[in-house]
Design a protein around this motif. Sequence first.
Motif, mmCIF file in Angstrom:
data_model
loop_
_atom_site.group_PDB
_atom_site.id
_atom_site.type_symbol
_atom_site.label_atom_id
_atom_site.label_comp_id
_atom_site.label_asym_id
_atom_site.label_seq_id
_atom_site.Cartn_x
_atom_site.Cartn_y
_atom_site.Cartn_z
ATOM 1 N N ASN A 20 4.414 -9.002 17.855
ATOM 2 C CA ASN A 20 5.222 -8.117 17.027
ATOM 3 C C ASN A 20 4.974 -8.524 15.591
ATOM 4 O O ASN A 20 5.096 -9.694 15.240
ATOM 5 C CB ASN A 20 6.708 -8.269 17.367
ATOM 6 C CG ASN A 20 7.011 -7.780 18.761
ATOM 7 O OD1 ASN A 20 6.388 -6.838 19.225
ATOM 8 N ND2 ASN A 20 7.947 -8.418 19.420
ATOM 9 N N ALA A 21 4.588 -7.563 14.750
ATOM 10 C CA ALA A 21 4.194 -7.915 13.398
ATOM 11 C C ALA A 21 4.616 -6.832 12.418
ATOM 12 O O ALA A 21 4.930 -5.715 12.789
ATOM 13 C CB ALA A 21 2.678 -8.107 13.337
ATOM 14 N N PHE A 22 4.585 -7.178 11.137
ATOM 15 C CA PHE A 22 4.891 -6.234 10.082
ATOM 16 C C PHE A 22 3.728 -5.286 9.834
ATOM 17 O O PHE A 22 3.874 -4.264 9.211
ATOM 18 C CB PHE A 22 5.214 -6.975 8.781
ATOM 19 C CG PHE A 22 6.519 -7.699 8.842
ATOM 20 C CD1 PHE A 22 7.708 -6.991 8.766
ATOM 21 C CD2 PHE A 22 6.567 -9.062 8.985
ATOM 22 C CE1 PHE A 22 8.922 -7.643 8.819
ATOM 23 C CE2 PHE A 22 7.774 -9.717 9.035
ATOM 24 C CZ PHE A 22 8.951 -9.015 8.955
ATOM 25 N N ARG A 63 3.671 -12.318 2.850
ATOM 26 C CA ARG A 63 4.547 -13.492 2.702
ATOM 27 C C ARG A 63 5.513 -13.629 3.867
ATOM 28 O O ARG A 63 5.764 -14.729 4.351
ATOM 29 C CB ARG A 63 5.299 -13.414 1.373
ATOM 30 C CG ARG A 63 4.423 -13.708 0.167
ATOM 31 C CD ARG A 63 5.228 -13.874 -1.113
ATOM 32 N NE ARG A 63 6.027 -12.705 -1.453
ATOM 33 C CZ ARG A 63 5.586 -11.644 -2.119
ATOM 34 N NH1 ARG A 63 4.339 -11.596 -2.520
ATOM 35 N NH2 ARG A 63 6.388 -10.639 -2.396
ATOM 36 N N MET A 64 6.058 -12.504 4.349
ATOM 37 C CA MET A 64 6.996 -12.555 5.477
ATOM 38 C C MET A 64 6.317 -13.049 6.753
ATOM 39 O O MET A 64 6.958 -13.635 7.612
ATOM 40 C CB MET A 64 7.624 -11.182 5.717
ATOM 41 C CG MET A 64 8.655 -10.816 4.676
ATOM 42 S SD MET A 64 9.561 -9.318 5.081
ATOM 43 C CE MET A 64 8.402 -8.067 4.606
ATOM 44 N N MET A 65 5.021 -12.803 6.864
ATOM 45 C CA MET A 65 4.275 -13.250 8.042
ATOM 46 C C MET A 65 3.739 -14.667 7.871
ATOM 47 O O MET A 65 3.108 -15.198 8.779
ATOM 48 C CB MET A 65 3.133 -12.283 8.332
ATOM 49 C CG MET A 65 3.632 -10.921 8.782
ATOM 50 S SD MET A 65 2.307 -9.811 9.194
ATOM 51 C CE MET A 65 1.614 -10.627 10.607
ATOM 52 N N GLY A 66 3.953 -15.262 6.697
ATOM 53 C CA GLY A 66 3.517 -16.629 6.477
ATOM 54 C C GLY A 66 2.141 -16.748 5.850
ATOM 55 O O GLY A 66 1.606 -17.849 5.713
ATOM 56 N N PHE A 67 1.542 -15.629 5.453
ATOM 57 C CA PHE A 67 0.243 -15.664 4.785
ATOM 58 C C PHE A 67 0.464 -15.803 3.289
ATOM 59 O O PHE A 67 1.506 -15.439 2.759
ATOM 60 C CB PHE A 67 -0.545 -14.366 5.027
ATOM 61 C CG PHE A 67 -0.867 -14.105 6.468
ATOM 62 C CD1 PHE A 67 -1.483 -15.061 7.250
ATOM 63 C CD2 PHE A 67 -0.576 -12.881 7.040
ATOM 64 C CE1 PHE A 67 -1.792 -14.808 8.574
ATOM 65 C CE2 PHE A 67 -0.884 -12.616 8.357
ATOM 66 C CZ PHE A 67 -1.497 -13.586 9.130
ATOM 67 N N SER A 68 -0.544 -16.299 2.605
ATOM 68 C CA SER A 68 -0.469 -16.323 1.149
ATOM 69 C C SER A 68 -0.689 -14.907 0.632
ATOM 70 O O SER A 68 -1.347 -14.094 1.272
ATOM 71 C CB SER A 68 -1.518 -17.279 0.574
ATOM 72 O OG SER A 68 -2.811 -16.859 0.966
ATOM 73 N N THR A 69 -0.119 -14.607 -0.537
ATOM 74 C CA THR A 69 -0.272 -13.280 -1.112
ATOM 75 C C THR A 69 -1.747 -13.010 -1.379
ATOM 76 O O THR A 69 -2.442 -13.830 -1.955
ATOM 77 C CB THR A 69 0.527 -13.165 -2.418
ATOM 78 O OG1 THR A 69 1.894 -13.456 -2.126
ATOM 79 C CG2 THR A 69 0.429 -11.777 -3.022
#
Length: 154
Positions: A20-22, A63-69
Amino acid sequence: AVARLLLSDKELRSTPVKANAFLSSLSRIDDSRMMKYKLENSSGPNTNTKFQIETYSVGERERMMGFSTGYVEKPICELFSELTMKAFLHPETSAEGKTYRDFLGRELWHFRKKCQFKFQPCSEPPYFQLALSSPQEGKLRHDFYTEEQYCKHL
């Protein structure tokens, strides 16, 4: 999906799992789950409360998924720029006889056969926007994604 990684059974751990992802399908890119609401400044006690409603940007989703912008957005922007300029604009505006192969890097030639393209009008140069189909779609009717939509789709 994380629980499967902790299991000792190697067969279960290797089973692909959709998370489940954004980042999602075309119909769900900017649906109600991706909306953010902000209270607008209202002056005085008798004014109605107003909300500003907008969808999460690509950077916010990263960012919400933990990746860098820029983790998703930067390479997709580079890809769309390369395809727009070197696969379509330069061959159309160059000396006669030149094709995309004269401009586009060989590592991107496979897009010609793996993807389909549509062009949408744009008010800024080069006055068109590329829409790209997903290369892994097995559907008869493809979904086409603009640059921003493709970033949100991945």
